[in-house]
Structures are given as structure tokens and as C-alpha cells.
Design a protein around this motif. Structure first.
Motif, mmCIF file in Angstrom:
data_model
loop_
_atom_site.group_PDB
_atom_site.id
_atom_site.type_symbol
_atom_site.label_atom_id
_atom_site.label_comp_id
_atom_site.label_asym_id
_atom_site.label_seq_id
_atom_site.Cartn_x
_atom_site.Cartn_y
_atom_site.Cartn_z
ATOM 1 N N PHE A 193 4.671 -72.862 -136.070
ATOM 2 C CA PHE A 193 3.595 -71.875 -136.154
ATOM 3 C C PHE A 193 2.327 -72.433 -135.508
ATOM 4 C CE2 PHE A 193 5.719 -69.717 -139.905
ATOM 5 C CZ PHE A 193 5.791 -68.470 -139.301
ATOM 6 N N TRP A 214 -1.485 -68.508 -140.347
ATOM 7 C CA TRP A 214 -1.122 -67.146 -139.942
ATOM 8 C C TRP A 214 -2.351 -66.345 -139.521
ATOM 9 C CZ3 TRP A 214 2.302 -66.615 -144.912
ATOM 10 C CH2 TRP A 214 3.521 -67.258 -144.697
ATOM 11 N N TYR A 266 7.204 -66.038 -132.499
ATOM 12 C CA TYR A 266 6.928 -66.228 -133.925
ATOM 13 C C TYR A 266 8.149 -65.934 -134.801
ATOM 14 C CZ TYR A 266 2.104 -66.274 -132.272
ATOM 15 O OH TYR A 266 0.956 -66.585 -131.605
ATOM 16 N N THR A 313 9.333 -68.068 -138.403
ATOM 17 C CA THR A 313 9.419 -67.153 -139.539
ATOM 18 C C THR A 313 10.801 -67.251 -140.189
ATOM 19 O OG1 THR A 313 7.835 -65.616 -138.541
ATOM 20 C CG2 THR A 313 9.264 -64.743 -140.253
ATOM 21 N N TYR A 344 15.385 -66.652 -129.939
ATOM 22 C CA TYR A 344 14.530 -67.060 -131.057
ATOM 23 C C TYR A 344 15.257 -66.971 -132.398
ATOM 24 C CZ TYR A 344 10.566 -67.438 -127.939
ATOM 25 O OH TYR A 344 9.717 -67.840 -126.938
ATOM 26 N N LEU A 396 -3.302 -67.557 -136.122
ATOM 27 C CA LEU A 396 -2.394 -67.010 -135.111
ATOM 28 C C LEU A 396 -2.722 -65.544 -134.816
ATOM 29 C CD1 LEU A 396 1.081 -68.507 -136.120
ATOM 30 C CD2 LEU A 396 -0.200 -68.955 -134.021
ATOM 31 N N SER A 428 -3.641 -64.242 -131.187
ATOM 32 C CA SER A 428 -2.840 -63.186 -130.559
ATOM 33 C C SER A 428 -3.714 -61.986 -130.185
ATOM 34 C CB SER A 428 -1.714 -62.738 -131.508
ATOM 35 O OG SER A 428 -0.859 -63.825 -131.807
#
Length: 295
Positions: free
Chosen positions: A107, A276, A246, A250, A17, A279, A283
Motif C-alpha cells: 500500500f 489509505w 491496489y 487489499t 493483481y 493513497l 489518487s
């Protein structure tokens, strides 16, 4: 032993990532080379490099099995087209210094996955996940009405990658073999396009040593993070892999602000904050649901 394997998985995941997150710095080097030409070379040299890796790892059996059933390659071809579109739009976003829109697209991708799963696969989702998807939709509409422009880079990246994931569920191939077969299906088109560019005298391949080496390196740059991701996926729970995901957008977000100095208007920042929050809802819902199932 389990702790050691988990630690290796986290290291592989972080590597994958972080590399994907730093892609804007790499593709920004292709100054003057059109995004679609970079995609052509990315397909060509990814295919070559992946062939070497598949040979080294002795993974030809699943590739041969997939190619032996051409009637079953429809989903793979769909994946190939979607990933090529995703690559092309992403490279264009970097070259045109719209990395903020690209990061917002990634995102948004998990929420697009949830929405597609609900609409197409008829998967059941929680009320909190529904709220998250609705909030993400409001964030996009907010940009549309307040900024007066369609955030098409965000939408194309999110939906192309989200739909790619949807089709990929129908393909019985691991990540490495799957990407190799996808690039293999695109190889004839890529070779024809490269031949056409060379015949017309507008190909950037060979125009300078630096550009040629960059184009050649695109295959390695594409495959190495994928191999690291595969190592993480084999060792970690899906929830852990999803959380690490993520990191990619970011880092892109920070590169857009700190390296490319892209302007972040209050309207864009509000849109990001809404995504955000969505998300975070998604999550939390996924984590809570998994905890209940384990209990």
C-alpha cells in the motif's frame, strides 16, 4: 475494437493483481523451507521458464542487445538485487505470518515512488501529493512510537520495490525481457548457493515430491502474473493500471485477517487508515492532474 482491447486489458490486469494478491496462500505452502532458499529456487526456475517464454515469443533481440553492453548492466544488476531482497523479505513475512505488514508495504509503495521521484529525480509534485507522503510518514512513525517496534518488513518491501521502480526507469527493457536479464544475472549466485546447500546436505530440493514440485513451480508462479501485467500495460492507460494495483495489497490484507487470523490491533488499524487516506489523496491528485492535462 478499442472497447474490446480495453476489456482484455482489464481482464489481464485483474488476473495479474489477483494472482499477486493470492501469493500468501502459495508461499505459505513452503512450510519448513527457509525464505532465502525459496528465493534461490525462484531465481533459478524463473530464469528457466522465462527463457522458454522469451524463445516462444521470439523476444531474444532486446535480451541480446542488453547483454552485449555489459557496461550498461549496472542498473539491471541493481534491479536484480532489489527484487531478490523484496522476494526474500516477502516470503519471510508470509512464513512468519506477518502478511499485514507486507500488505501495508505494498500500500505504501506508490507513495514511496512519489517521494523518491521528488527527492532523486527532482520531479514536481502537487501540494496534495506532498500531504499524502507526509501523512504516510506519520503513519509509520505512529507504529514506531505507539507499538515500540520498527515496521521493518513494511519499510523494506516499500523501499526495495520503490527503488526497483526508480532504477527500472533507467533500463530500456520491457517487463518480460527485463526480469529475464535480472534473473540471468542472479543465476550464477543461485546455482552456487544451491550447490553449496546440496553439498552440505541441507537442501530441501528432492527432500519430498511435494516440496520439489513447489520449488519447481515457483518459476511459473513468478512469470505468469508478469505476462498478464504486460498484457494489461499494453492495453490500458497508466492511471487505470495504477488503480488496479491496489487490488494486490487489499487481497493480502483480507487473507491476513480471514485466513491467517493475524491480530489487527487498533494501533495497526489506525496506521492502515492513515495510509489509505494518503493513497486516496494521491489518487485524487493524480486523476485531477491528468484530467486537467487532457482538457
Amino acid at each position: 475494437m478499442a472497447l474490446s482491447e480495453t476489456s482484455k486489458g482489464v481482464a489481464y490486469g485483474l488476473s495479474a493483481y489477483i494472482m499477486w494478491g493470492c501469493f500468501p496462500l502459495y508461499f505459505a505452502l513452503f512450510d519448513g523451507v527457509p525464505a532465502w532458499e525459496v528465493v534461490i529456487h525462484r531465481v533459478l526456475w524463473s530464469c528457466v521458464f522465462l527463457a522458454v517464454i522469451v524463445t516462444f515469443l521470439k523476444r531474444w533481440q532486446p535480451v541480446k542487445a542488453a547483454l552485449a553492453r555489459p557496461s550498461k548492466l549496472g542498473y539491471v544488476l541493481g534491479c536484480a538485487v532489489l527484487i531478490a531482497v523484496n522476494w526474500g523479505v516477502y516470503i519471510y513475512a508470509v512464513e512468519s505470518r506477518q502478511v499485514l505488514q507486507a500488505s501495508l508495504g505494498y500500500f505504501l509503495t506508490p507513495l514511496v515512488n512519489v517521494g523518491l521521484g521528488m527527492l532523486v529525480l527532482k520531479e514536481s509534485i502537487t501540494r496534495l501529493q506532498i500531504v499524502a507522503v507526509v501523512l504516510a510518514t506519520i503513519a509509520i512513525l505512529y507504529q514506531l512510537f505507539l507499538l515500540g517496534v520498527v515496521p521493518w518488513i513494511t519499510l523494506v518491501l516499500a523501499f526495495s520495490f520503490g527503488t526497483y521502480g526508480l532504477l527500472r526507469k533507467q533500463v530500456a527493457l520491457d517487463g518480460l525481457s527485463g526480469l529475464f536479464v535480472e534473473t540471468l544475472l542472479l543465476l550464477p549466485v543461485g546455482m552456487l548457493a544451491l550447490a553449496t546447500l546440496s553439498y552440505a546436505g541441507v537442501s530441501h530440493f528432492g527432500s519430498s515430491t511435494a516440496t520439489t514440485l513447489l520449488l519447481l513451480s515457483s518459476g511459473i508462479v513468478t512469470a505468469v502474473p508478469l505476462l498478464a501485467f504486460a498484457g494489461a500495460a499494453r492495453r490500458l492507460r497508466l492511471s487505470t493500471v495504477g488503480f488496479l494495483m491496489y487490488i494486490n495489497p487489499t487481497i493480502q490484507f483480507l487473507i491476513a485477517l480471514l485466513v491467517f487470523s493475524e491480530p489487527l490491533s487498533p494501533e495497526k488499524l489506525t496506521s492502515f487508515v492513515m495510509i489509505w487516506i494518503a493513497l486516496a489523496m494521491y489518487s485524487w491528485s493524480a486523476w485531477a492532474g491528468r484530467s486537467r492535462s487532457v482538457a
